[in-house]
Design a protein around this motif. Sequence first.
Motif, PDB file in Angstrom:
ATOM      1  N   ALA A  50      45.813  15.140  39.766  1.00 15.77           N
ATOM      2  CA  ALA A  50      44.951  14.126  39.165  1.00 15.77           C
ATOM      3  C   ALA A  50      45.477  12.723  39.475  1.00 15.77           C
ATOM      4  CB  ALA A  50      44.858  14.343  37.660  1.00 15.77           C
ATOM      5  N   LEU A  51      46.784  12.531  39.364  1.00 17.54           N
ATOM      6  CA  LEU A  51      47.367  11.216  39.677  1.00 17.54           C
ATOM      7  C   LEU A  51      47.216  10.883  41.156  1.00 17.54           C
ATOM      8  CD1 LEU A  51      50.596  11.184  37.497  1.00 17.54           C
ATOM      9  CD2 LEU A  51      48.572   9.746  37.241  1.00 17.54           C
ATOM     10  N   ALA A  82      48.593  20.174  37.973  1.00 16.83           N
ATOM     11  CA  ALA A  82      47.283  19.584  37.709  1.00 16.83           C
ATOM     12  C   ALA A  82      47.409  18.082  37.463  1.00 16.83           C
ATOM     13  CB  ALA A  82      46.637  20.277  36.518  1.00 16.83           C
ATOM     14  N   LEU A  83      48.428  17.689  36.700  1.00 12.82           N
ATOM     15  CA  LEU A  83      48.649  16.267  36.448  1.00 12.82           C
ATOM     16  C   LEU A  83      48.978  15.536  37.747  1.00 12.82           C
ATOM     17  CD1 LEU A  83      48.967  13.956  34.403  1.00 12.82           C
ATOM     18  CD2 LEU A  83      51.365  14.627  34.196  1.00 12.82           C
ATOM     19  N   GLY A  84      49.812  16.142  38.576  1.00 14.20           N
ATOM     20  CA  GLY A  84      50.158  15.521  39.857  1.00 14.20           C
ATOM     21  C   GLY A  84      48.953  15.357  40.768  1.00 14.20           C
ATOM     22  N   TRP A  88      43.541   9.900  41.632  1.00 13.62           N
ATOM     23  CA  TRP A  88      43.294   8.577  41.070  1.00 13.62           C
ATOM     24  C   TRP A  88      43.914   7.491  41.948  1.00 13.62           C
ATOM     25  CZ3 TRP A  88      46.646   4.808  39.274  1.00 13.62           C
ATOM     26  CH2 TRP A  88      46.036   3.719  38.675  1.00 13.62           C
ATOM     27  N   TRP A 118      54.429  24.535  34.677  1.00 12.72           N
ATOM     28  CA  TRP A 118      54.351  24.134  36.088  1.00 12.72           C
ATOM     29  C   TRP A 118      52.909  23.954  36.523  1.00 12.72           C
ATOM     30  CZ3 TRP A 118      58.289  21.993  38.139  1.00 12.72           C
ATOM     31  CH2 TRP A 118      59.567  22.390  37.789  1.00 12.72           C
ATOM     32  N   TRP A 119      51.989  24.799  35.990  1.00 10.61           N
ATOM     33  CA  TRP A 119      50.567  24.633  36.307  1.00 10.61           C
ATOM     34  C   TRP A 119      50.062  23.294  35.769  1.00 10.61           C
ATOM     35  CZ3 TRP A 119      48.365  27.347  39.894  1.00 10.61           C
ATOM     36  CH2 TRP A 119      48.775  28.649  40.136  1.00 10.61           C
ATOM     37  N   LEU A 120      50.468  22.942  34.548  1.00  8.42           N
ATOM     38  CA  LEU A 120      50.058  21.658  33.980  1.00  8.42           C
ATOM     39  C   LEU A 120      50.631  20.487  34.776  1.00  8.42           C
ATOM     40  CD1 LEU A 120      50.423  22.401  30.174  1.00  8.42           C
ATOM     41  CD2 LEU A 120      48.318  22.141  31.476  1.00  8.42           C
ATOM     42  N   LEU A 121      51.871  20.609  35.190  1.00  2.00           N
ATOM     43  CA  LEU A 121      52.486  19.556  35.987  1.00  2.00           C
ATOM     44  C   LEU A 121      51.783  19.405  37.334  1.00  2.00           C
ATOM     45  CD1 LEU A 121      54.826  17.521  35.980  1.00  2.00           C
ATOM     46  CD2 LEU A 121      56.209  19.272  37.079  1.00  2.00           C
TER      47      LEU A 121
END
Length: 57
Positions: free
Chosen positions: A38-39, A34-36, A42, A29-32
Amino acid sequence: MTPLADPLAGLRDWHAPSPVGWWPPAPGWWLLAALGLALLGWGAWAWRRHRRRVAPR
């Protein structure tokens, strides 16, 4: 002659485990998240860049 004792009399009643807490979240969930983020960053950068290029001068 002695009467036979009940072998199940010494057992305790069963109990449910404690519920699992919701915090802290699992590493996935932490990775998700962070990805969210970042997106999202961007996308905001790309949108702002696009708006500046097509803006009337």
